[in-house]
Design a protein around this motif. Structure first.
Motif, PDB file in Angstrom:
ATOM      1  N   VAL A  20       0.850  -1.188   0.000  1.00 24.72           N
ATOM      2  CA  VAL A  20       0.000   0.000   0.000  1.00 24.72           C
ATOM      3  C   VAL A  20       0.891   1.246   0.000  1.00 24.72           C
ATOM      4  CG1 VAL A  20      -1.783   1.215   1.334  1.00 24.72           C
ATOM      5  CG2 VAL A  20      -1.721  -1.280   1.352  1.00 24.72           C
ATOM      6  N   HIS A  22       0.486   5.923  -0.582  1.00 23.82           N
ATOM      7  CA  HIS A  22      -0.415   7.013  -0.202  1.00 23.82           C
ATOM      8  C   HIS A  22      -1.278   7.491  -1.385  1.00 23.82           C
ATOM      9  CE1 HIS A  22       2.145  10.129  -2.098  1.00 23.82           C
ATOM     10  NE2 HIS A  22       3.198   9.573  -1.513  1.00 23.82           N
ATOM     11  N   CYS A  29       6.589   7.199  -3.907  1.00 21.18           N
ATOM     12  CA  CYS A  29       5.590   6.235  -3.460  1.00 21.18           C
ATOM     13  C   CYS A  29       5.542   5.030  -4.398  1.00 21.18           C
ATOM     14  CB  CYS A  29       4.233   6.934  -3.395  1.00 21.18           C
ATOM     15  SG  CYS A  29       2.902   5.864  -2.871  1.00 21.18           S
ATOM     16  N   ALA A  86       3.105  -1.004   4.076  1.00 21.94           N
ATOM     17  CA  ALA A  86       2.745   0.379   3.743  1.00 21.94           C
ATOM     18  C   ALA A  86       4.030   1.183   3.619  1.00 21.94           C
ATOM     19  CB  ALA A  86       1.856   0.973   4.824  1.00 21.94           C
ATOM     20  N   THR A  89       3.887   6.538   3.613  1.00 18.15           N
ATOM     21  CA  THR A  89       2.557   6.999   4.013  1.00 18.15           C
ATOM     22  C   THR A  89       2.525   7.317   5.509  1.00 18.15           C
ATOM     23  OG1 THR A  89       1.651   5.566   2.300  1.00 18.15           O
ATOM     24  CG2 THR A  89       0.098   6.457   3.910  1.00 18.15           C
ATOM     25  N   LYS A  92      -2.572   6.229   8.636  1.00 21.75           N
ATOM     26  CA  LYS A  92      -3.428   5.209   8.033  1.00 21.75           C
ATOM     27  C   LYS A  92      -4.521   5.783   7.128  1.00 21.75           C
ATOM     28  CE  LYS A  92      -5.671   1.000   9.083  1.00 21.75           C
ATOM     29  NZ  LYS A  92      -6.687   0.545  10.025  1.00 21.75           N
ATOM     30  N   CYS A  95      -3.655   6.112   3.478  1.00 22.01           N
ATOM     31  CA  CYS A  95      -3.362   4.939   2.653  1.00 22.01           C
ATOM     32  C   CYS A  95      -4.318   4.895   1.463  1.00 22.01           C
ATOM     33  CB  CYS A  95      -3.492   3.666   3.487  1.00 22.01           C
ATOM     34  SG  CYS A  95      -2.096   3.423   4.612  1.00 22.01           S
ATOM     35  N   ASN A 113       5.277  -0.782   8.334  1.00 23.04           N
ATOM     36  CA  ASN A 113       5.204   0.643   7.988  1.00 23.04           C
ATOM     37  C   ASN A 113       6.622   1.167   7.751  1.00 23.04           C
ATOM     38  OD1 ASN A 113       4.888   3.466   8.123  1.00 23.04           O
ATOM     39  ND2 ASN A 113       4.274   3.480  10.284  1.00 23.04           N
ATOM     40  N   ASP A 115       8.606   4.361   6.312  1.00 26.56           N
ATOM     41  CA  ASP A 115       8.303   5.737   5.904  1.00 26.56           C
ATOM     42  C   ASP A 115       9.355   6.735   6.380  1.00 26.56           C
ATOM     43  OD1 ASP A 115       6.835   7.836   4.781  1.00 26.56           O
ATOM     44  OD2 ASP A 115       5.778   8.214   6.660  1.00 26.56           O
TER      45      ASP A 115
END
Ligand code: MN
Length: 332
Positions: A20, A22, A29, A86, A89, A92, A95, A113, A115
């Motif tokens: 996933v 953003h 991304c 993810a 991002t 949440k 997302c 996660n 990031d």
């Protein structure tokens, strides 16, 4: 910041992950999503499923999609996934998942996660958040290296594109030795440097070019030349031939003026919703301005969405921005 061992172990054990990113994905991304999906495909063949709802891809970044053999995750793929990765991002709700999915789409399953946003809320089961990194791609690069995976020319190109894009062509303060070392390694692994440069910097459609004319024409310089801002209304965007997904780095137009401390771009991608893109120069923190309007991002590059048209958004945001500049001019 070293890559946590638990992160690698988790990535290696996911059998059926969905990757996933953003909303309104940029090159960082897409690059980090696709590279992670190739590095940790699970049992899905060559690449994990990626969450990219219809309309997510901008015309200019479609080349990254064309490089890979990706499959978009369906709601059924979300239901059957044993975990999620993810990338890039901050929180949440940002997302980029199908609107039909419940906001609790992870349903308590593993979320990794990865990031580099200062405003990241550590919403993952495992979080690898390094706000000093210039791009999510630099972090995914570190994870891939730490896990001893090979880097194919395509993965190298994806990651290089994200680093190039998020450091604004290796020109922002985030262009650290670590970012350049990652980029150098990726070039050695076969990253398509000039092709990426052409796609990212010299591939505007006539529509985007027309939208840029509007943004140039609407640019105003205020506060004794400290603040440059511009606007593009919904009508201006559509009559240029553009859509909301084409709004990406046009804040670079007011930002390109000499001597400014802050640049702001207001764009009404859909009627009644104004997106705010803020950039700070010389270390100016614009994240708190974005935060005041429910947005987030990085210290020197942040954004938010306002529930109103352009005139009202300008009227609400400029006083906050001017107050920030006033504090800069008169530090107590
Ligand atoms: Mn990024």
């Amino acid at each position: 910041m070293t890559v946590p061992d638990a992160l690698i172990t988790t990535l290696e054990t996911l059998k059926n992950p969905v990757v996933v990113g953003h909303v309104r994905p940029d090159a960082d991304c897409l690059g980090s999503m696709f590279a992670a999906a190739i590095a940790w495909p699970g049992e899905h063949g060559s690449m994990a499923r990626v969450s990219l709802p219809e309309g997510s891809l901008s015309r200019r970044l479609r080349f990254m999609w064309d490089w890979v053999d990706a499959t978009v995750a369906s709601p059924a793929d979300f239901a059957s996934a044993d975990g999620f990765v993810a990338v890039d991002t901050a929180k949440k709700p940002r997302c980029n998942v199908e609107k039909s999915l419940d906001e609790d789409w992870d349903g308590g399953r593993t979320v990794v996660n990865i990031d580099h946003h200062e405003s990241n809320t550590n919403y993952g089961t495992i979080n690898y958040v390094d706000a000093e990194a210039g791009s999510a791609c630099e972090l995914v690069y570190r994870v891939i290296r730490a896990a001893n995976h090979d880097i194919s020319p395509i993965v190298a190109s994806l990651l290089y594109a994200g680093i190039h894009s998020d450091t604004l062509g290796f020109s922002l303060p985030t262009t650290t030795a670590s970012a350049l070392e990652a980029a150098a390694d990726l070039v050695a692994c076969g990253a398509r440097v000039s092709e990426i440069g052409e796609h990212l910097c010299r591939s505007q459609s006539e529509s985007e070019f027309n939208l840029n004319r509007v943004i140039y024409a609407n640019t105003k310089l205020i506060a004794d030349g400290q603040l440059a801002y511009s606007t593009a209304s919904y009508d201006e965007i559509t009559s240029s031939g553009c859509v909301a997904a084409d709004i990406d780095d046009q804040v670079g137009i007011p930002l390109s003026l000499d001597g400014i401390d802050m640049a702001i771009l207001f764009t009404e991608g859909s009627p009644g919703y104004t997106r705010l893109n803020l950039r700070g120069e010389k270390g100016l923190n614009v994240l708190e301005i974005a935060g005041a309007f429910g947005g987030g991002g990085h210290l020197n590059a942040a954004g938010a969405i306002l529930n109103c048209g352009i005139p009202e958004a300008v009227e609400r945001v400029l006083p906050v921005a001017l107050e920030r500049l006033d504090k800069l001019n008169n530090p107590r």
